[in-house]
Scaffold this motif. Structure first.
Motif, mmCIF file in Angstrom:
data_model
loop_
_atom_site.group_PDB
_atom_site.id
_atom_site.type_symbol
_atom_site.label_atom_id
_atom_site.label_comp_id
_atom_site.label_asym_id
_atom_site.label_seq_id
_atom_site.Cartn_x
_atom_site.Cartn_y
_atom_site.Cartn_z
ATOM 1 N N ILE A 39 1.032 -1.144 0.185
ATOM 2 C CA ILE A 39 -0.163 -0.056 -0.350
ATOM 3 C C ILE A 39 1.595 0.850 -0.215
ATOM 4 O O ILE A 39 0.402 2.585 -0.670
ATOM 5 N N ARG A 40 1.778 1.325 0.321
ATOM 6 C CA ARG A 40 2.889 2.068 0.364
ATOM 7 C C ARG A 40 3.450 2.756 -0.851
ATOM 8 O O ARG A 40 3.606 3.492 -1.223
ATOM 9 N N GLY A 41 4.087 1.337 -0.913
ATOM 10 C CA GLY A 41 4.292 1.348 -2.401
ATOM 11 C C GLY A 41 3.354 1.918 -3.699
ATOM 12 O O GLY A 41 3.626 2.919 -4.759
ATOM 13 N N LEU A 42 1.852 1.422 -3.296
ATOM 14 C CA LEU A 42 1.074 2.328 -4.087
ATOM 15 C C LEU A 42 0.829 3.902 -3.951
ATOM 16 O O LEU A 42 1.055 4.703 -4.983
ATOM 17 N N GLU A 43 1.509 4.379 -3.552
ATOM 18 C CA GLU A 43 0.638 5.350 -2.229
ATOM 19 C C GLU A 43 2.302 6.562 -3.560
ATOM 20 O O GLU A 43 1.956 7.499 -3.540
ATOM 21 N N LYS A 44 3.602 6.063 -2.975
ATOM 22 C CA LYS A 44 4.546 6.368 -3.527
ATOM 23 C C LYS A 44 4.324 6.594 -5.393
ATOM 24 O O LYS A 44 4.631 7.433 -5.318
ATOM 25 N N MET A 45 3.874 5.592 -5.979
ATOM 26 C CA MET A 45 3.559 5.488 -7.118
ATOM 27 C C MET A 45 2.441 6.742 -7.942
ATOM 28 O O MET A 45 3.039 7.233 -8.676
ATOM 29 N N LEU A 56 -2.654 -0.024 -11.526
ATOM 30 C CA LEU A 56 -3.627 -1.020 -11.289
ATOM 31 C C LEU A 56 -3.484 -2.272 -11.428
ATOM 32 O O LEU A 56 -3.640 -2.973 -10.869
ATOM 33 N N ILE A 57 -2.089 -2.443 -11.824
ATOM 34 C CA ILE A 57 -0.979 -4.201 -11.627
ATOM 35 C C ILE A 57 -0.818 -4.309 -10.120
ATOM 36 O O ILE A 57 -0.858 -5.003 -9.380
ATOM 37 N N GLN A 58 -0.543 -2.866 -9.778
ATOM 38 C CA GLN A 58 -0.371 -3.332 -7.968
ATOM 39 C C GLN A 58 -1.695 -2.920 -7.225
ATOM 40 O O GLN A 58 -1.283 -4.003 -6.517
ATOM 41 N N ILE A 59 -2.332 -2.195 -7.600
ATOM 42 C CA ILE A 59 -3.474 -2.524 -6.799
ATOM 43 C C ILE A 59 -4.548 -4.205 -7.018
ATOM 44 O O ILE A 59 -4.336 -4.806 -6.509
ATOM 45 N N SER A 60 -4.221 -4.824 -7.748
ATOM 46 C CA SER A 60 -4.460 -6.345 -8.328
ATOM 47 C C SER A 60 -3.838 -7.029 -6.861
ATOM 48 O O SER A 60 -4.090 -7.688 -6.748
ATOM 49 N N ALA A 61 -2.210 -6.708 -6.699
ATOM 50 C CA ALA A 61 -1.626 -7.568 -6.061
ATOM 51 C C ALA A 61 -1.979 -7.396 -4.879
ATOM 52 O O ALA A 61 -1.993 -8.217 -4.391
ATOM 53 N N VAL A 62 -2.381 -6.644 -4.467
ATOM 54 C CA VAL A 62 -2.765 -6.177 -3.022
ATOM 55 C C VAL A 62 -3.718 -6.827 -2.657
ATOM 56 O O VAL A 62 -4.356 -6.992 -1.778
#
Length: 108
Positions: A39-45, A56-62
Protein backbone atom coordinates in the motif's frame (compact mmCIF):
# COMPACT_ATOMS: atom_id res chain seq x y z
CA UNK A 1 -28.09 -6.94 3.53
CA UNK A 2 -27.95 -10.23 1.70
CA UNK A 3 -30.73 -12.12 -0.03
CA UNK A 4 -32.02 -13.66 3.20
CA UNK A 5 -32.39 -10.21 4.76
CA UNK A 6 -29.69 -10.82 7.34
CA UNK A 7 -26.74 -8.50 7.58
CA UNK A 8 -23.28 -9.81 8.38
CA UNK A 9 -21.79 -7.66 11.10
CA UNK A 10 -18.67 -7.49 13.23
CA UNK A 11 -18.76 -9.30 16.57
CA UNK A 12 -15.93 -7.73 18.63
CA UNK A 13 -16.83 -9.63 21.80
CA UNK A 14 -16.70 -13.05 20.11
CA UNK A 15 -13.43 -15.03 20.12
CA UNK A 16 -12.33 -18.10 18.13
CA UNK A 17 -13.49 -21.43 19.61
CA UNK A 18 -9.85 -22.48 19.58
CA UNK A 19 -7.46 -19.53 20.07
CA UNK A 20 -4.90 -18.88 17.35
CA UNK A 21 -1.39 -19.99 18.23
CA UNK A 22 1.38 -17.41 18.46
CA UNK A 23 2.78 -18.85 15.22
CA UNK A 24 -0.57 -18.45 13.43
CA UNK A 25 -0.87 -14.87 14.65
CA UNK A 26 2.66 -14.08 13.52
CA UNK A 27 2.07 -15.51 10.04
CA UNK A 28 -1.08 -13.42 9.61
CA UNK A 29 0.64 -10.29 10.91
CA UNK A 30 3.62 -10.85 8.58
CA UNK A 31 1.32 -11.16 5.57
CA UNK A 32 -0.56 -8.01 6.58
CA UNK A 33 2.70 -6.10 7.01
CA UNK A 34 3.75 -7.10 3.50
CA UNK A 35 0.41 -5.84 2.23
CA UNK A 36 0.89 -2.63 4.21
CA UNK A 37 4.23 -2.21 2.43
CA UNK A 38 2.52 -2.73 -0.91
CA UNK A 39 0.00 0.00 0.00
CA UNK A 40 2.85 2.38 0.85
CA UNK A 41 4.38 1.49 -2.51
CA UNK A 42 1.09 2.39 -4.19
CA UNK A 43 1.06 5.77 -2.45
CA UNK A 44 4.60 6.37 -3.68
CA UNK A 45 3.58 5.43 -7.22
CA UNK A 46 0.78 8.00 -7.10
CA UNK A 47 3.16 10.65 -5.71
CA UNK A 48 5.59 9.88 -8.54
CA UNK A 49 2.74 10.14 -11.07
CA UNK A 50 3.40 6.64 -12.36
CA UNK A 51 1.55 5.16 -15.31
CA UNK A 52 -2.07 4.25 -14.51
CA UNK A 53 -1.75 0.65 -15.67
CA UNK A 54 1.27 0.10 -13.39
CA UNK A 55 -0.74 1.37 -10.42
CA UNK A 56 -3.71 -0.81 -11.37
CA UNK A 57 -1.46 -3.87 -11.60
CA UNK A 58 -0.19 -3.16 -8.08
CA UNK A 59 -3.74 -2.63 -6.80
CA UNK A 60 -4.65 -6.02 -8.23
CA UNK A 61 -1.66 -7.58 -6.44
CA UNK A 62 -2.79 -6.03 -3.12
CA UNK A 63 -6.33 -7.32 -3.62
CA UNK A 64 -5.01 -10.81 -4.38
CA UNK A 65 -2.80 -10.75 -1.28
CA UNK A 66 -5.71 -9.67 0.92
CA UNK A 67 -7.92 -12.35 -0.58
CA UNK A 68 -5.24 -14.96 0.17
CA UNK A 69 -5.12 -13.89 3.83
CA UNK A 70 -8.91 -13.97 3.94
CA UNK A 71 -9.08 -17.49 2.49
CA UNK A 72 -6.54 -18.68 5.05
CA UNK A 73 -8.68 -17.21 7.85
CA UNK A 74 -11.84 -18.67 6.32
CA UNK A 75 -10.21 -22.10 6.14
CA UNK A 76 -9.11 -21.93 9.77
CA UNK A 77 -12.52 -20.70 10.86
CA UNK A 78 -14.18 -23.63 9.11
CA UNK A 79 -11.76 -26.26 10.40
CA UNK A 80 -11.64 -24.96 13.96
CA UNK A 81 -14.63 -22.82 14.95
CA UNK A 82 -17.34 -24.32 12.77
CA UNK A 83 -16.09 -27.86 13.32
CA UNK A 84 -15.97 -27.30 17.09
CA UNK A 85 -19.55 -25.99 17.08
CA UNK A 86 -20.79 -28.98 15.08
CA UNK A 87 -19.06 -31.41 17.44
CA UNK A 88 -20.60 -29.55 20.39
CA UNK A 89 -24.09 -29.91 18.90
CA UNK A 90 -24.41 -26.18 18.06
CA UNK A 91 -23.54 -26.33 14.39
CA UNK A 92 -26.66 -24.91 12.75
CA UNK A 93 -26.01 -21.29 13.72
CA UNK A 94 -22.31 -21.52 12.84
CA UNK A 95 -23.03 -23.12 9.48
CA UNK A 96 -25.54 -20.37 8.70
CA UNK A 97 -22.96 -17.74 9.68
CA UNK A 98 -20.30 -19.50 7.57
CA UNK A 99 -22.57 -19.44 4.54
CA UNK A 100 -23.14 -15.69 5.02
CA UNK A 101 -19.39 -15.14 5.29
CA UNK A 102 -18.73 -17.15 2.13
CA UNK A 103 -21.43 -15.23 0.24
CA UNK A 104 -20.08 -11.91 1.52
CA UNK A 105 -16.48 -12.86 0.76
CA UNK A 106 -17.30 -14.15 -2.72
CA UNK A 107 -18.72 -10.72 -3.63
CA UNK A 108 -15.51 -8.87 -2.78
Amino acid sequence: MNESGHELSMQPDKKPAIPRSDDEKQKIKNRLRRIEGQIRGLEKMVDEDRYCVDILIQISAVQAALKKVGFALLERHTKMCVSHSIQSGNGEEMIEELMKVIQHYAKS
